[in-house]
Design a protein around this motif. Structure first.
Motif, PDB file in Angstrom:
ATOM      1  N   LEU A 115      87.172  22.824  18.553  1.00 37.72           N
ATOM      2  CA  LEU A 115      87.156  22.699  20.008  1.00 37.72           C
ATOM      3  C   LEU A 115      87.972  23.825  20.636  1.00 37.72           C
ATOM      4  O   LEU A 115      89.054  24.157  20.154  1.00 37.72           O
ATOM      5  CB  LEU A 115      87.722  21.347  20.439  1.00 37.72           C
ATOM      6  CG  LEU A 115      87.040  20.100  19.857  1.00 37.72           C
ATOM      7  CD1 LEU A 115      87.767  18.842  20.295  1.00 37.72           C
ATOM      8  CD2 LEU A 115      85.577  20.044  20.264  1.00 37.72           C
ATOM      9  N   PHE A 116      87.454  24.390  21.719  1.00 39.46           N
ATOM     10  CA  PHE A 116      88.190  25.463  22.391  1.00 39.46           C
ATOM     11  C   PHE A 116      88.025  25.331  23.898  1.00 39.46           C
ATOM     12  O   PHE A 116      87.074  24.730  24.402  1.00 39.46           O
ATOM     13  CB  PHE A 116      87.688  26.833  21.928  1.00 39.46           C
ATOM     14  CG  PHE A 116      86.232  27.101  22.219  1.00 39.46           C
ATOM     15  CD1 PHE A 116      85.826  27.640  23.430  1.00 39.46           C
ATOM     16  CD2 PHE A 116      85.250  26.805  21.271  1.00 39.46           C
ATOM     17  CE1 PHE A 116      84.492  27.886  23.700  1.00 39.46           C
ATOM     18  CE2 PHE A 116      83.912  27.050  21.534  1.00 39.46           C
ATOM     19  CZ  PHE A 116      83.529  27.596  22.750  1.00 39.46           C
ATOM     20  N   GLN A 117      88.988  25.913  24.633  1.00 39.52           N
ATOM     21  CA  GLN A 117      88.923  25.901  26.088  1.00 39.52           C
ATOM     22  C   GLN A 117      89.830  26.980  26.666  1.00 39.52           C
ATOM     23  O   GLN A 117      90.767  27.448  26.012  1.00 39.52           O
ATOM     24  CB  GLN A 117      89.334  24.546  26.650  1.00 39.52           C
ATOM     25  CG  GLN A 117      90.809  24.213  26.454  1.00 39.52           C
ATOM     26  CD  GLN A 117      91.211  22.945  27.191  1.00 39.52           C
ATOM     27  OE1 GLN A 117      90.381  22.163  27.630  1.00 39.52           O
ATOM     28  NE2 GLN A 117      92.504  22.747  27.350  1.00 39.52           N
ATOM     29  N   THR A 118      89.531  27.375  27.897  1.00 42.98           N
ATOM     30  CA  THR A 118      90.383  28.298  28.640  1.00 42.98           C
ATOM     31  C   THR A 118      90.125  28.092  30.116  1.00 42.98           C
ATOM     32  O   THR A 118      89.118  27.467  30.513  1.00 42.98           O
ATOM     33  CB  THR A 118      90.115  29.765  28.250  1.00 42.98           C
ATOM     34  OG1 THR A 118      91.123  30.602  28.831  1.00 42.98           O
ATOM     35  CG2 THR A 118      88.748  30.220  28.750  1.00 42.98           C
ATOM     36  N   ARG A 119      91.006  28.602  30.949  1.00 39.93           N
ATOM     37  CA  ARG A 119      90.856  28.503  32.403  1.00 39.93           C
ATOM     38  C   ARG A 119      90.901  29.892  33.024  1.00 39.93           C
ATOM     39  O   ARG A 119      91.670  30.744  32.600  1.00 39.93           O
ATOM     40  CB  ARG A 119      91.965  27.637  33.020  1.00 39.93           C
ATOM     41  CG  ARG A 119      91.831  26.158  32.732  1.00 39.93           C
ATOM     42  CD  ARG A 119      92.922  25.361  33.434  1.00 39.93           C
ATOM     43  NE  ARG A 119      92.810  23.946  33.150  1.00 39.93           N
ATOM     44  CZ  ARG A 119      92.055  23.103  33.849  1.00 39.93           C
ATOM     45  NH1 ARG A 119      91.370  23.556  34.896  1.00 39.93           N
ATOM     46  NH2 ARG A 119      91.993  21.826  33.534  1.00 39.93           N
ATOM     47  N   PHE A 120      90.084  30.080  34.048  1.00 38.59           N
ATOM     48  CA  PHE A 120      90.111  31.310  34.828  1.00 38.59           C
ATOM     49  C   PHE A 120      90.430  30.965  36.283  1.00 38.59           C
ATOM     50  O   PHE A 120      89.823  30.061  36.854  1.00 38.59           O
ATOM     51  CB  PHE A 120      88.767  32.040  34.765  1.00 38.59           C
ATOM     52  CG  PHE A 120      88.468  32.654  33.429  1.00 38.59           C
ATOM     53  CD1 PHE A 120      89.300  33.617  32.889  1.00 38.59           C
ATOM     54  CD2 PHE A 120      87.358  32.256  32.701  1.00 38.59           C
ATOM     55  CE1 PHE A 120      89.028  34.184  31.646  1.00 38.59           C
ATOM     56  CE2 PHE A 120      87.070  32.821  31.468  1.00 38.59           C
ATOM     57  CZ  PHE A 120      87.909  33.786  30.942  1.00 38.59           C
ATOM     58  N   GLN A 121      91.372  31.705  36.855  1.00 39.01           N
ATOM     59  CA  GLN A 121      91.719  31.543  38.260  1.00 39.01           C
ATOM     60  C   GLN A 121      90.935  32.570  39.062  1.00 39.01           C
ATOM     61  O   GLN A 121      91.225  33.756  39.005  1.00 39.01           O
ATOM     62  CB  GLN A 121      93.230  31.733  38.460  1.00 39.01           C
ATOM     63  CG  GLN A 121      94.113  30.763  37.700  1.00 39.01           C
ATOM     64  CD  GLN A 121      94.110  29.379  38.329  1.00 39.01           C
ATOM     65  OE1 GLN A 121      93.775  29.218  39.498  1.00 39.01           O
ATOM     66  NE2 GLN A 121      94.472  28.375  37.544  1.00 39.01           N
ATOM     67  N   LEU A 122      89.927  32.111  39.809  1.00 42.81           N
ATOM     68  CA  LEU A 122      89.112  33.019  40.594  1.00 42.81           C
ATOM     69  C   LEU A 122      89.789  33.291  41.939  1.00 42.81           C
ATOM     70  O   LEU A 122      90.229  32.347  42.613  1.00 42.81           O
ATOM     71  CB  LEU A 122      87.723  32.428  40.821  1.00 42.81           C
ATOM     72  CG  LEU A 122      86.925  32.091  39.557  1.00 42.81           C
ATOM     73  CD1 LEU A 122      85.535  31.591  39.935  1.00 42.81           C
ATOM     74  CD2 LEU A 122      86.817  33.289  38.648  1.00 42.81           C
ATOM     75  N   PRO A 123      89.874  34.551  42.356  1.00 40.44           N
ATOM     76  CA  PRO A 123      90.554  34.890  43.615  1.00 40.44           C
ATOM     77  C   PRO A 123      89.690  34.562  44.832  1.00 40.44           C
ATOM     78  O   PRO A 123      88.527  34.149  44.704  1.00 40.44           O
ATOM     79  CB  PRO A 123      90.781  36.399  43.483  1.00 40.44           C
ATOM     80  CG  PRO A 123      89.640  36.866  42.630  1.00 40.44           C
ATOM     81  CD  PRO A 123      89.370  35.745  41.655  1.00 40.44           C
ATOM     82  N   THR A 124      90.251  34.789  46.006  1.00 36.46           N
ATOM     83  CA  THR A 124      89.536  34.488  47.248  1.00 36.46           C
ATOM     84  C   THR A 124      88.483  35.543  47.577  1.00 36.46           C
ATOM     85  O   THR A 124      87.500  35.243  48.256  1.00 36.46           O
ATOM     86  CB  THR A 124      90.528  34.396  48.416  1.00 36.46           C
ATOM     87  OG1 THR A 124      91.248  35.641  48.523  1.00 36.46           O
ATOM     88  CG2 THR A 124      91.521  33.273  48.186  1.00 36.46           C
TER      89      THR A 124
END
Length: 254
Positions: free
Chosen positions: A172-181
C-alpha cells in the motif's frame, strides 16, 4: 520452440515475472476554480497487485508519483544591464512546459532510477522542462530551462517531495500534493511508477480535471466565444462602477 519455451521459463522465474501492477485511487477527480478558491489538497493512493510471491532475491521496491498540469509554451528572457538600467534581452521559447509539476518518491530520485529511465518517462524537473526552441544567437539554453524551474518553484507551481511517498508492507502506498491557488484550467495527469533495481517495472495513470465553475466559467466562456460582447460588458461595468462611486461620494458630502 525449445528456445521460446526456455525464454518463457526464464522470464517467469525472474523478479519481473512476478507481474506487479498498480491499482490506483485519488481523493478527487474534479477541482472547481471559484472566486474563493484557496488551493486544494489531493490524496493519491494505491495498492500493488501481484500474481506470484516476491522472489527472495528481488531488489527493493520504490514508488514514484507525478502530477502534471496542461503544457504551455513559456518565453524566458534574460535581463541585461544597459545604459544604467536592467532591460529584457532576447527571449527563448521553452515548449510543452507543464503549468504545474509535482513529483513524490519513496527515496531520492537519483538513487532509485537510472538516467535512462528518467529520460524515458520524463521524470524530474530537468526532463519535464527541456524542449527549447531554436534561437539564432543564444546557445546556453540550459540556463533558460533552469530559470523556468526556479521561477515555478518560487511560485509553488513545481514541487519535489523525495521521501514523500509512504509505502506499507510493500503493498500500500500514498502521498499528498498541495495544489496552489494559481492553477491553470485543464486536465492534470497523475502517473504512478513501480521501480525495482533502478528500472520501472509497471506504471499507471489517472486524470484530475481542474475547471472554472459558476460566474467565473460564464465570464471565461464569454471572453473566448464572444470577445466583443465581453469587451462591451467590461466597459459598461467600469462606467457603472465609476458612476456609483461618484454618486456615493456626492451623497457623503451632503
Amino acid at each position: 520452440m525449445r528456445a521460446a519455451l526456455l525464454a518463457l521459463i526464464l522470464t517467469l522465474a525472474s523478479p519481473l515475472g512476478a507481474q506487479e501492477t498498480v491499482v490506483t485511487g485519488i481523493s478527487t477527480d474534479n477541482i472547481a476554480l471559484t472566486a474563493d478558491f484557496s488551493g486544494s489538497d489531493v490524496l493519491i493512493f494505491g495498492a500493488i497487485r501481484r500474481d506470484a510471491p516476491i522472489p527472495a532475491d528481488a531488489g527493493a521496491l520504490d514508488i514514484v508519483i507525478t502530477l502534471s498540469g496542461p503544457p504551455r509554451t513559456v518565453i524566458v528572457r534574460r535581463k541585461e544591464w544597459r545604459a544604467g538600467l536592467w532591460l529584457n534581452s532576447d527571449g527563448v521559447r521553452v515548449r510543452d512546459t507543464p503549468s504545474y509539476y509535482a513529483i513524490a518518491t519513496t527515496a531520492p530520485l537519483d538513487d532509485i532510477l537510472s538516467e535512462t529511465e528518467r529520460l524515458r518517462y520524463d521524470l524530474g524537473f530537468a526532463q519535464a522542462v527541456r524542449r527549447v526552441g531554436a534561437h539564432p544567437t543564444i546557445t546556453d539554453t540550459e540556463a533558460y530551462t533552469e530559470a523556468v524551474v526556479r521561477l515555478r518553484l518560487e511560485d509553488g507551481l513545481f514541487a519535489r517531495r523525495e521521501g514523500g511517498v509512504t509505502l506499507t508492507e510493500q503493498t500500500l502506498f500514498q502521498t499528498r500534493f498541495q495544489l496552489p491557488t494559481n492553477l491553470t484550467e485543464g486536465d492534470y495527469a497523475a502517473r504512478y511508477f513501480l521501480v525495482r533495481n533502478r528500472t520501472v517495472i509497471s506504471s499507471g495513470a489517472t486524470t484530475i480535471t481542474v475547471q472554472k465553475t459558476g460566474i467565473e466559467r460564464w465570464l471565461y466562456n464569454l471572453s473566448r466565444e464572444h470577445p466583443l460582447r465581453y469587451g462591451l460588458l467590461s466597459v459598461a461595468l467600469a462606467l457603472f462602477a465609476g458612476w456609483l462611486a461618484a454618486a456615493i461620494f456626492s451623497l457623503a458630502r451632503r
